[in-house]
Write a protein that holds these residues in place. Sequence first.
Motif, mmCIF file in Angstrom:
data_model
loop_
_atom_site.group_PDB
_atom_site.id
_atom_site.type_symbol
_atom_site.label_atom_id
_atom_site.label_comp_id
_atom_site.label_asym_id
_atom_site.label_seq_id
_atom_site.Cartn_x
_atom_site.Cartn_y
_atom_site.Cartn_z
ATOM 1 N N LEU A 69 26.782 -68.272 14.613
ATOM 2 C CA LEU A 69 26.037 -69.465 15.961
ATOM 3 C C LEU A 69 25.403 -70.245 15.297
ATOM 4 O O LEU A 69 25.786 -71.508 16.078
ATOM 5 N N PHE A 70 24.839 -70.241 14.014
ATOM 6 C CA PHE A 70 24.417 -71.513 13.835
ATOM 7 C C PHE A 70 25.121 -72.171 12.143
ATOM 8 O O PHE A 70 24.189 -71.566 11.704
ATOM 9 N N PRO A 71 26.401 -72.332 12.200
ATOM 10 C CA PRO A 71 26.946 -73.211 11.022
ATOM 11 C C PRO A 71 26.138 -73.636 10.257
ATOM 12 O O PRO A 71 25.304 -74.878 10.517
ATOM 13 N N ASN A 72 25.969 -73.529 9.013
ATOM 14 C CA ASN A 72 25.181 -74.408 8.351
ATOM 15 C C ASN A 72 24.224 -74.491 8.402
ATOM 16 O O ASN A 72 23.685 -75.284 7.017
ATOM 17 N N LYS A 73 23.480 -74.158 9.279
ATOM 18 C CA LYS A 73 21.697 -74.606 9.770
ATOM 19 C C LYS A 73 20.701 -73.588 8.727
ATOM 20 O O LYS A 73 20.394 -73.540 8.410
ATOM 21 N N PHE A 74 21.223 -72.549 8.387
ATOM 22 C CA PHE A 74 20.041 -71.976 7.890
ATOM 23 C C PHE A 74 21.334 -71.514 6.616
ATOM 24 O O PHE A 74 21.211 -70.258 5.679
#
Length: 745
Positions: A69-74
């Motif tokens: 859902l949140f690529p690269n963000k975390f």
Amino acid sequence: MQKKKKLVVLFLSFAILVSSFMSSISAETMTKTTIIETSTTTFGASITNTLSEHQDMSRDELVSKVRELFPNKFDFIHDEDFELETLYDEEGYRISFYKRFSEDKSIYGDFQFDESMKLISYYYDAEELGNQGALFPPKVNREEAKEIARGFLQSIQLTNVELENDPYRFGNTSPLTEPIEYHFSIIIKENGIPIQDQQGSITVQSDGEITRYYNRNSTGRETFEDISNISSLETIKEQVEKEINLELVYLIDWDYRNDEIQANLAYGLNPNFDKVYAQDGSYLLNGELTNDLKPNRKYKFISDSPSQNTNFSKEEAEKLAVELLAPVDEDVELVIKSVNEEERLGLSTYEVSYMYYFGNSGTGSSVSFDKETGDVLSFHKTDYRNQGSSSEQNGVITVDEASDKAIEYFKKYAPAKTHEFVFYEDGSNLNQTYLRYGDGTEYVFHFPQYKDGIRIEGNGADVSVSKEDGTLIRMNVNDYQPIQWPNPEDALSQEKVISDFKSNLTLELIYDVSPDYKVGGEKTYLAYYSISFAPEVYSFYDAIQGEWVPRSYASDQLSTNIEVEHSWAKKEINYLIMKRIISVGKNEMIDPGKSITVGDGLNILIKSINDPYDIEGTEGVSPTFSNINLEHDDFHIIERAVFQEIINEEADTFVIDETLTREKLAYWYVRALGLQKMAEQKDLYLIDFTDREQITNDYQGHIAIANSLGLLTENKNGQFRPQESVSLAEISVSVIRLANMMSEF
């Protein structure tokens, strides 16, 4: 050369100072902090695979879903930093992470999914790592933030929606040190029609970061009424205009920001409704459809005269609390934690704090009593005996029996006010809406309060009794007393104002749950026309002024309709006006170049760097200065400035009406940053302003630091102008610089 030397000395001095104030951050931490600033406007591909409703999910599977859902963000959060959370009262999955980088630097994220692995909530807090990117000036405006939110919703396959500015968010009074946030309501639609009880929310910071999201309303067991044969909007509007009746009421306006209570004379619908069934034009009243709009329901007072008890003691408060809270189950232990005297909106109360203990768990709250009369003001029995769903509750007592018991409880536990509260002969005290959406274990009754034959909207009593055995479960009595009640003879007649209601009438076609719905059952949505008369959320029709006016607590959210022009400080001034940091009176003309007073400047500074609750939190503080007493308009501002060591408290008086100078403002700014000790080391600074002889000796270090940090600077002629007055434009620009700098500490 001398100028360069001065700057080097100041830079080194400031570097030494900052190192003593800021926690050390390792190289690893700095790397991770940099990764956190990854762009937030790109989202992952839509999730296409779903899992079985009953399939257990491992941590690795949930972590994988988060990263999808949140690529690269975390990426800076390791898989092992995620923890599975237990959901006790609903199906689905929850995972979160908490990572501490240093003693005062941490980050938190929380993700919740339903049984099919659809994201239903998301919360991300990295504020402790710094807000600089989300402060003024904003990197994205509201419309751009809305597009970012829309892109996120599309990435999680939530497309049949509409985004609206959230009218229920009050936030214009937050300090400049907090992120600028844009709040949006998510309106779910079916056949292009909004679904009343299916609304979510999403928050986007002004740096484009999505920090909060929630949307869990659909159960999958829903049907929607066919709208092919509904009445037209024009037909329903004409019907409503013919049939509405108005009622004159006292409207209690409680301003939560300062606990001030004001009573207004207002007009509202009688009976009050907000929906019309689109199929047959019937009205939704108290959870039931009816064609009867008869006004002025017959009522009786619960008692003819009050029962007074003026000798209620702290010991009696504890004894009565034990009686009210007596556990039903033997394995539940009640423990009274404390009995304290407190002030509650001008009323002296006893607050009895308690805990229920059962096994290794516990829950608690407090019971509030009127100290003078002994009346119960608020009570909730939280021993959790009745926790079945409505489908499992058959109900041992009838509604009429429950109503009688509620009245008995009211007479017993709040006798001093029963002669002002009423019950309606038609039985409409029963809260039908709670029967639809409550947990099905209790009946809730509302008893309005009347004064001189006029209903007091905002006051009233709510009494809840168990469906199973009639036990008192909760009781809450609102008896707000303003300093003055308006005179009903000053109110305009209904005949004069009803045209204002009709001309302001708006209708919208919506879907809402059928009145027959019970919690846990299948939802059938009916088509209604929602009815609205007020032009703004939280506004009411003032019966004396003859116009729609906002409630006091909503004023912070409303547009100021003021646009100040200025060559270099326009944006900053208007931003501070919008934030209510610069106060503007009705019809007041703003002159950005006008010199401001010490009092005006301190108000702007303190409001810029403090939450309003912290400013008002100086209750009980003794006045520091002999000329600034508790009744002074700026008492809370002055005392907050003293608490933060922004102003010197050693003097007997505080001169508030003199003109604010640049050197005094520099002094305040440096002290606000916590740099007073450094400013006292005047030998560290080489002061070579061309007008340095005008600088007050005690302010030399403050001016050197303020100039080197770019808060207040010298002009092109090398002049600091220490004795020059400060204009509204100058403080608007410089206080925003200060707030941005404070967020870095």
